[in-house]
Design an enzyme around this catalytic site. Structure first.
Site, PDB file in Angstrom:
ATOM      1  N   CYS A 156     -23.180 -19.784 -33.402  1.00 51.28           N
ATOM      2  CA  CYS A 156     -22.335 -18.663 -33.019  1.00 51.28           C
ATOM      3  C   CYS A 156     -23.055 -17.865 -31.940  1.00 51.28           C
ATOM      4  O   CYS A 156     -24.237 -18.089 -31.666  1.00 51.28           O
ATOM      5  CB  CYS A 156     -22.010 -17.790 -34.225  1.00 51.28           C
ATOM      6  SG  CYS A 156     -20.552 -16.738 -33.980  1.00 51.28           S
ATOM      7  N   LYS A 200     -14.528 -19.912 -46.010  1.00 54.18           N
ATOM      8  CA  LYS A 200     -15.367 -18.716 -46.085  1.00 54.18           C
ATOM      9  C   LYS A 200     -14.471 -17.480 -46.011  1.00 54.18           C
ATOM     10  O   LYS A 200     -13.638 -17.400 -45.107  1.00 54.18           O
ATOM     11  CB  LYS A 200     -16.366 -18.720 -44.916  1.00 54.18           C
ATOM     12  CG  LYS A 200     -17.332 -17.544 -44.895  1.00 54.18           C
ATOM     13  CD  LYS A 200     -18.265 -17.617 -43.683  1.00 54.18           C
ATOM     14  CE  LYS A 200     -19.241 -16.440 -43.696  1.00 54.18           C
ATOM     15  NZ  LYS A 200     -20.104 -16.437 -42.508  1.00 54.18           N
ATOM     16  N   LYS A 232     -12.163 -19.666 -41.722  1.00 51.84           N
ATOM     17  CA  LYS A 232     -12.995 -18.465 -41.842  1.00 51.84           C
ATOM     18  C   LYS A 232     -12.105 -17.242 -41.687  1.00 51.84           C
ATOM     19  O   LYS A 232     -11.496 -17.024 -40.637  1.00 51.84           O
ATOM     20  CB  LYS A 232     -14.087 -18.466 -40.778  1.00 51.84           C
ATOM     21  CG  LYS A 232     -15.032 -17.264 -40.876  1.00 51.84           C
ATOM     22  CD  LYS A 232     -16.107 -17.341 -39.801  1.00 51.84           C
ATOM     23  CE  LYS A 232     -17.067 -16.166 -39.871  1.00 51.84           C
ATOM     24  NZ  LYS A 232     -18.102 -16.238 -38.827  1.00 51.84           N
TER      25      LYS A 232
END
Length: 325
Positions: free
Chosen positions: A119, A247, A194
């Site tokens: 990321c 997540k 996510k």
């Protein structure tokens, strides 16, 4: 004649309960997140996450030894750089903190599965997971830098790269980059699903990555959506993902179950920072039995269909598992 079932017959002893138990977790399911900070000597506890630390490379090596001795099969690395810039250049530098940590971990234990969070949010001053242009997070320029970061991790020796940015097309870009460099064995673990979740709160301190403006709802998913999760996962599989992540974990067990039913790839769930911190805070106040709560949570993740659980509880869970076995 009795016309009701005596279900309790199968619960009368610990041995019988063990024989008929449908789901169980083991130490082999666990991956521990680890935060490595450039320029830090030793380690510093993260105040919002008791028992979780920022590690300098020296202390990180000792941590790898302990993790290995506990039998935990894998870690996922998060890096905290000394410098940030608009293009997140520390994220893909050959001598970046994650790249150094990968090499250090492999030097200590070549058999440890080293995953890396891919990321840009820790590496730019905006705290966003992509490149910022005129106050907007732009997709395609971000995708290119995400792929460049993943490639640098793979070249440093990572076993798996895990893009968490939620930019469209980033799995394809990473897949192509790895293939072009002959890195055919590096696993792509996609943060496929996510959510834009309040459960990430303590992680902002852990990763020094709170957004400088706005939030992440233009790229992370709406917590209300499940069908969208299936579309995201299907797209990532088509682009070359090897594993899928959901997540957070605890409030999204239904999503894990949905992905498990829809796809045959390994499913990973991430037991995130606030889920960890809430348990730790309640246990510190004597309100809950920490071991019993964590064990029940881990079982629920497996029951929902997770093959792998990323959790900050991994070290404690490994000790408890060893005691049981």
């Amino acid at each position: 004649m009795s016309n009701f079932a005596r279900h309790r017959k199968l619960r009368q002893s610990s041995g019988m309960r063990a024989l008929v138990r449908e789901h169980a977790w083991s130490i082999d399911d666990l991956v521990l997140p680890v935060f490595v900070q450039e320029g830090l000597q030793g380690k510093e506890e993260i105040s919002a996450m008791p028992g979780v630390f920022h590690y300098g490379l020296d202390e990180f090596r000792r941590e790898v030894v302990e993790i290995s001795e506990l039998g935990i099969p894998g870690i996922i690395l998060f890096g905290l750089p000394a410098e940030k810039d608009e293009l997140s250049t520390s994220a893909y530098a050959d001598d970046g903190i994650v790249q150094q940590a990968i090499r250090a971990a492999k030097a200590e234990n070549p058999d440890l599965v080293v995953m890396t969070d891919v990321c840009l949010c820790q590496y730019n001053p905006y705290g966003h997971c992509g490149v910022v242009r005129d106050g907007r997070i732009v997709n395609d320029e971000s995708r290119a830098l995400i792929a460049k970061t993943a490639l640098s991790h793979a070249l440093a020796g990572a076993d798996a790269v895990a893009p968490s940015d939620m930019m469209d097309g980033r799995i394809q870009a990473i897949h192509d980059a790895l293939e072009e460099h002959g890195l055919h064995d590096v696993v792509i673990l996609s943060y496929a699903v996510k959510y834009a979740s309040a459960f990430y709160g303590p992680f902002r301190e852990a990763a020094h990555s709170a957004p400088a403006f706005g939030d992440r709802r233009t790229y992370q998913m709406d917590p209300a959506n499940v069908r969208e999760a299936v579309r995201e996962a299907a797209a990532d599989i088509a682009e070359g993902a090897d594993m899928l992540m959901v997540k957070p974990a605890l409030s999204y067990l239904d999503v894990t179950k949905t992905l498990r039913s829809a796809f045959s790839l390994p499913v990973v769930t991430y037991n995130v920072s606030a889920e960890y911190s809430m348990v730790k805070a309640a246990a510190a106040n004597g309100w809950i039995d920490e071991r019993a709560i964590v064990t029940e949570m881990l079982t629920s993740f497996k029951r929902a269909g997770a093959d792998i659980v990323i959790t900050y509880h991994a070290k404690d869970a490994a000790r408890w598992y060893a005691e049981r076995h």
